[in-house]
Design a protein around this motif. Structure first.
Motif, short mmCIF file in Angstrom:
data_model
loop_
_atom_site.label_atom_id
_atom_site.label_comp_id
_atom_site.label_asym_id
_atom_site.label_seq_id
_atom_site.Cartn_x
_atom_site.Cartn_y
_atom_site.Cartn_z
N UNK A 33 0.85 -1.18 0.00
CA UNK A 33 0.00 0.00 0.00
C UNK A 33 0.89 1.24 0.00
N UNK A 34 0.69 2.07 -1.00
CA UNK A 34 1.46 3.31 -1.08
C UNK A 34 0.50 4.48 -0.92
N UNK A 35 0.44 5.00 0.31
CA UNK A 35 -0.38 6.19 0.56
C UNK A 35 0.40 7.41 0.08
N UNK A 36 -0.27 8.32 -0.61
CA UNK A 36 0.41 9.53 -1.09
C UNK A 36 -0.56 10.70 -1.06
N UNK A 37 -0.03 11.93 -1.00
CA UNK A 37 -0.91 13.08 -0.76
C UNK A 37 -1.91 13.36 -1.87
N UNK A 104 -3.16 5.09 10.37
CA UNK A 104 -2.41 6.10 11.13
C UNK A 104 -1.57 7.02 10.27
N UNK A 105 -2.01 7.24 9.02
CA UNK A 105 -1.20 8.06 8.12
C UNK A 105 -2.02 9.16 7.44
N UNK A 106 -2.93 9.76 8.23
CA UNK A 106 -3.74 10.86 7.69
C UNK A 106 -3.24 12.18 8.28
N UNK A 107 -3.08 13.16 7.44
CA UNK A 107 -2.65 14.48 7.90
C UNK A 107 -3.90 15.35 8.05
N UNK A 108 -4.30 15.59 9.30
CA UNK A 108 -5.54 16.33 9.56
C UNK A 108 -5.48 17.77 9.06
N UNK A 109 -4.30 18.35 9.14
CA UNK A 109 -4.17 19.74 8.77
C UNK A 109 -4.33 19.93 7.26
N UNK A 110 -3.65 19.08 6.50
CA UNK A 110 -3.71 19.20 5.04
C UNK A 110 -4.95 18.54 4.45
N UNK A 111 -5.53 17.62 5.22
CA UNK A 111 -6.67 16.87 4.69
C UNK A 111 -6.25 15.91 3.59
N UNK A 112 -5.04 15.38 3.72
CA UNK A 112 -4.52 14.43 2.72
C UNK A 112 -3.85 13.27 3.44
N UNK A 113 -3.63 12.19 2.69
CA UNK A 113 -2.83 11.09 3.25
C UNK A 113 -1.39 11.55 3.33
N UNK A 114 -0.69 11.03 4.33
CA UNK A 114 0.75 11.25 4.37
C UNK A 114 1.40 10.32 3.35
N UNK A 115 2.70 10.52 3.13
CA UNK A 115 3.41 9.67 2.19
C UNK A 115 3.95 8.47 2.97
N UNK A 116 3.26 7.34 2.86
CA UNK A 116 3.61 6.20 3.71
C UNK A 116 3.50 4.90 2.92
N UNK A 128 6.22 -4.51 7.08
CA UNK A 128 7.14 -3.36 7.04
C UNK A 128 6.32 -2.11 6.80
N UNK A 129 6.69 -1.03 7.45
CA UNK A 129 6.02 0.23 7.15
C UNK A 129 7.03 1.36 7.23
N UNK A 130 6.73 2.41 6.50
CA UNK A 130 7.69 3.51 6.40
C UNK A 130 6.95 4.82 6.15
N UNK A 131 7.27 5.83 6.94
CA UNK A 131 6.68 7.15 6.75
C UNK A 131 7.74 8.08 6.18
N UNK A 132 7.45 8.64 5.02
CA UNK A 132 8.43 9.50 4.35
C UNK A 132 8.05 10.96 4.58
N UNK A 133 9.04 11.86 4.65
CA UNK A 133 8.68 13.28 4.67
C UNK A 133 7.78 13.57 3.46
N UNK A 134 6.80 14.45 3.65
CA UNK A 134 5.76 14.64 2.65
C UNK A 134 6.31 15.01 1.27
N UNK A 135 7.41 15.76 1.24
CA UNK A 135 7.94 16.22 -0.04
C UNK A 135 8.94 15.24 -0.65
N UNK A 136 9.22 14.15 0.05
CA UNK A 136 10.25 13.24 -0.44
C UNK A 136 9.64 11.94 -0.96
N UNK A 137 9.88 11.67 -2.22
CA UNK A 137 9.48 10.41 -2.80
C UNK A 137 10.40 9.32 -2.25
N UNK A 138 9.84 8.32 -1.54
CA UNK A 138 10.70 7.36 -0.85
C UNK A 138 11.34 6.31 -1.76
#
Lengths: 153, 172
Positions: A33-37, A104-116, A128-138
């Protein structure tokens, strides 16, 4: 954010206006699963464009990849068509972000999924799970390492 | 921290001295506009820092997004079999604005390749495999888009301009 060992929450999301994907139907297969903004980021650095080139790697590890964002099915369809994507994008649209929240990868402020990223094993457990900084393609090296690890078992 | 896998080896196209203190590896796609923009900056880096720089190019064609990316990589490799990889590499970026399926033969003639041999080599399985190996190396090394740069084996977090800046600062 859900970590290794947790049971992956089941979900049912639209991949197209009339096709729903249920996680539990993929028991016996590895799932990525690739969550992205959001759809429509610039193509050469786009995470989905990268995964699109890697489908044969994923199938080698008996893994199915899904992209997940809060965009609607229609937006996903246009994005898939424009970028010639050959894997499903799921619309976490109504109620908005419910699946992202469950993982556990929702950004309430932006109203988007985090990059996870999540790799789920054949029994439906998170391997395995990984949370990437929002601007960084992992990238995909972490996914491949996790799939390789599962293959060893 | 992502590192280059595999390390630089005899399959690589290498420009510059083996004794250079800075080795730069670019993963690139001949149709990617960002790589096209990076091309003159890489040239400038090589000119400015001369013998201090060794430059390696590995292919990372986003074939679904860019229909001529893979054929262009094939053209570069086929030229490489006639020892003109870099000539074709340069010609491809310099003509990126008019990249299409007919351009390769034209460029091959311009840089003085044996055209028949070039065309024959362009359908070789070995070349295809070489490009796929490069792509594989990129994926394993954590390439997340093009261009991606590695400096002395470690992923560089930035584009060609950032790279130039970093080298300038460390030279001062």
């Amino acid at each position: 954010m859900l970590e290794k060992g947790a049971t992956a929450p089941d979900f049912e999301l639209n991949a197209t206006p009339d096709q729903k994907i249920k996680l539990k139907d993929f028991k016996g297969k590895n799932v990525i699963l690739a969550f992205y903004p959001a759809d429509w980021s610039p193509v050469c650095s786009d995470q989905m464009a990268l995964y699109n080139e890697m489908l044969k790697y994923f199938s080698k590890y008996d893994a199915q990849i899904f992209g997940v964002s809060v965009d609607s099915v229609w937006c996903h369809l246009a994005f898939e068509e424009n970028r010639k994507l050959h894997f499903p994008l799921l619309a976490d649209f109504e109620p908005k972000g419910a699946v992202s929240k469950a993982y556990g990868v929702y950004d309430d402020e932006l109203g988007e999924s985090k990059r996870a990223l999540f790799v789920i094993d054949k029994d439906g457990k998170i391997a395995w799970s990984y949370l990437s900084p929002i601007a960084v393609n992992p990238g995909a090296d972490g996914i491949l390492d996790a799939l390789e690890e599962l293959n060893k078992k | 921290m992502s590192t280059l896998k595999p390390e630089i080896n005899d399959q690589d196209h290498i420009q510059g001295d083996d004794s250079a203190s800075v080795t730069i590896v670019e993963f690139g796609d001949y149709q990617c506009p960002y790589c096209g923009n990076a091309y003159p900056i890489m040239k400038e880096i090589e000119e400015t820092f001369g013998h201090q720089i060794r430059f390696i190019f590995r292919h990372f064609p986003l074939a679904n997004a860019h229909e001529f990316a893979f054929p262009a990589a094939i053209a570069a490799e086929a030229a490489g079999l006639q020892d003109k990889f870099w000539e074709m590499h340069d010609a491809l970026y310099e003509n990126q604005y008019r990249l299409n399926g007919e351009l390769f033969d034209e460029l091959a003639e311009t840089i003085g390749l044996d055209l028949e041999q070039f065309q024959q080599d362009s359908s070789s399985e070995e070349i295809k495999r070489k490009i796929e190996d490069d792509f594989d190396s990129g994926v394993r090394s954590g390439v997340n888009g093009t261009p991606s740069f590695y400096v002395n084996g470690t992923k560089f977090d930035g584009g060609a301009t950032d790279l130039y800046q970093m080298l300038k600062e460390s030279a001062e």
